[in-house]
Write an enzyme that holds these catalytic residues in place. Structure first.
Site, PDB file in Angstrom:
ATOM      1  N   GLY A   1      46.958  28.186  43.427  1.00  0.00           N
ATOM      2  CA  GLY A   1      45.991  28.742  42.174  1.00  0.00           C
ATOM      3  C   GLY A   1      47.021  28.557  41.208  1.00  0.00           C
ATOM      4  O   GLY A   1      46.842  28.963  39.764  1.00  0.00           O
TER       5      GLY A   1
ATOM      6  N   ASP B   1      52.270  38.427  45.411  1.00  0.00           N
ATOM      7  CA  ASP B   1      51.574  39.702  46.255  1.00  0.00           C
ATOM      8  C   ASP B   1      52.907  40.222  47.395  1.00  0.00           C
ATOM      9  O   ASP B   1      53.676  40.927  46.866  1.00  0.00           O
ATOM     10  CB  ASP B   1      50.635  39.080  46.685  1.00  0.00           C
ATOM     11  CG  ASP B   1      49.315  39.944  47.058  1.00  0.00           C
ATOM     12  OD1 ASP B   1      49.370  40.988  46.227  1.00  0.00           O
ATOM     13  OD2 ASP B   1      49.163  39.698  48.198  1.00  0.00           O
TER      14      ASP B   1
ATOM     15  N   ASP C   1      51.314  31.474  41.424  1.00  0.00           N
ATOM     16  CA  ASP C   1      50.184  32.411  40.205  1.00  0.00           C
ATOM     17  C   ASP C   1      50.218  33.726  40.609  1.00  0.00           C
ATOM     18  O   ASP C   1      50.761  34.682  39.674  1.00  0.00           O
ATOM     19  CB  ASP C   1      48.836  32.385  40.849  1.00  0.00           C
ATOM     20  CG  ASP C   1      48.294  32.250  42.720  1.00  0.00           C
ATOM     21  OD1 ASP C   1      49.018  32.151  43.758  1.00  0.00           O
ATOM     22  OD2 ASP C   1      46.846  31.784  42.780  1.00  0.00           O
TER      23      ASP C   1
ATOM     24  N   ARG D   1      37.832  29.740  39.718  1.00  0.00           N
ATOM     25  CA  ARG D   1      38.889  29.086  39.269  1.00  0.00           C
ATOM     26  C   ARG D   1      38.829  28.925  37.678  1.00  0.00           C
ATOM     27  O   ARG D   1      39.982  29.058  37.213  1.00  0.00           O
ATOM     28  CB  ARG D   1      39.370  28.161  39.524  1.00  0.00           C
ATOM     29  CG  ARG D   1      40.245  27.904  41.448  1.00  0.00           C
ATOM     30  CD  ARG D   1      40.716  27.109  41.879  1.00  0.00           C
ATOM     31  NE  ARG D   1      40.781  26.830  43.426  1.00  0.00           N
ATOM     32  CZ  ARG D   1      41.563  27.768  44.477  1.00  0.00           C
ATOM     33  NH1 ARG D   1      42.344  28.493  43.482  1.00  0.00           N
ATOM     34  NH2 ARG D   1      41.713  27.478  45.583  1.00  0.00           N
TER      35      ARG D   1
ATOM     36  N   PHE E   1      41.894  42.886  43.186  1.00  0.00           N
ATOM     37  CA  PHE E   1      41.821  41.389  43.658  1.00  0.00           C
ATOM     38  C   PHE E   1      41.492  40.660  42.264  1.00  0.00           C
ATOM     39  O   PHE E   1      40.285  41.442  41.339  1.00  0.00           O
ATOM     40  CB  PHE E   1      40.955  40.836  44.334  1.00  0.00           C
ATOM     41  CG  PHE E   1      41.005  39.511  45.293  1.00  0.00           C
ATOM     42  CD1 PHE E   1      42.401  39.397  45.665  1.00  0.00           C
ATOM     43  CD2 PHE E   1      39.613  38.467  44.611  1.00  0.00           C
ATOM     44  CE1 PHE E   1      42.263  38.497  46.813  1.00  0.00           C
ATOM     45  CE2 PHE E   1      40.891  37.413  45.107  1.00  0.00           C
ATOM     46  CZ  PHE E   1      41.358  36.951  46.273  1.00  0.00           C
ATOM     47  N   VAL E   2      41.972  40.023  42.286  1.00  0.00           N
ATOM     48  CA  VAL E   2      42.168  39.059  39.800  1.00  0.00           C
ATOM     49  C   VAL E   2      41.612  37.262  40.776  1.00  0.00           C
ATOM     50  O   VAL E   2      42.308  37.061  41.330  1.00  0.00           O
ATOM     51  CB  VAL E   2      43.061  39.403  39.773  1.00  0.00           C
ATOM     52  CG1 VAL E   2      43.426  40.315  39.176  1.00  0.00           C
ATOM     53  CG2 VAL E   2      44.528  38.705  40.227  1.00  0.00           C
TER      54      VAL E   2
END
Ligand code: XMP
Length: 184
Positions: free
Chosen positions: A44, A106, A103, A168, A155-156
């Protein structure tokens, strides 16, 4: 795959570009290291990393650069909880000052795993820079040294981040809204 929409742009390309430059300036004192290694945690972070290292070049430093593939997510949006190494960085990190680039921070499992891993491989120091931070999701108590943007528990996708390997390529970061049942 679940039915979903990508509508709410959280950060556009211009905002991201400005923040990347600021982050690279914020990291300036790290560049005094004679043995600097920047490691992207794939996949990511690939776009963020490419932009970051080009900006680092403005500071006239030449870090060694490598990549590691770690995963804790399957094909959906929920973490499996277990971090596995797909490909380890091959650069020799013994005695090096490592900056990990990820990225999203979380649950914290990935960054915590990666920091411990590179310290155990003999790094002198390990710092971290993440594009996004979702503090409300934290399971492992860890903070990143440099954070691009804080986001809520949504959620991104975009700018390297995916949903099931899609999106992406988007030059911006957007929220995924889930609307219904599985469509595949
Ligand atoms: P942990 O939980 O280990 O997770 O901190 C970090 C990794 O989880 C993925 N992740 C996301 N990927 N949209 C994504 O595309 C998201 O909203 C999201 N939240 C977590 C990501 O791969 C990150 O490196």
């Amino acid at each position: 795959m679940q039915e979903h929409h990508i509508e709410n742009v959280l950060f556009d390309a211009e905002q991201i570009g400005r923040r990347v430059s600021e982050l690279v300036d914020d990291m300036a004192h790290q560049y005094q290291s004679q043995n600097l290694v920047m490691i992207a945690i794939l996949r990511g972070s690939f776009m963020f990393f490419a932009d970051l290292v080009r900006e680092v070049n403005r500071h006239g430093v030449h870090p060694r650069i490598d990549f590691t593939t770690l995963s804790s997510y399957g094909s959906g949006t929920e973490s499996s909880g277990k971090v596995t190494i797909g490909r380890d960085a091959t650069v020799d990190v013994a005695g090096a000052d490592v900056i990990l680039i990820d990225d999203i921070l979380d649950t914290g499992r990935t960054l915590s795993f990666a920091s411990t891993h590179f310290l155990s491989r003999g790094a002198h120091s390990v710092h971290s820079c993440v594009l996004l931070d979702k503090p409300s999701r934290r399971v492992v108590p860890i903070t990143a040294d440099y954070v691009g943007f804080e986001v809520d528990d949504v959620f991104v996708v975009g700018y390297g981040l995916d949903f099931d390997s899609y999106y992406r390529e988007l030059p911006y970061i957007a929220e995924v809204t889930f609307t219904g049942e599985a469509i595949t």
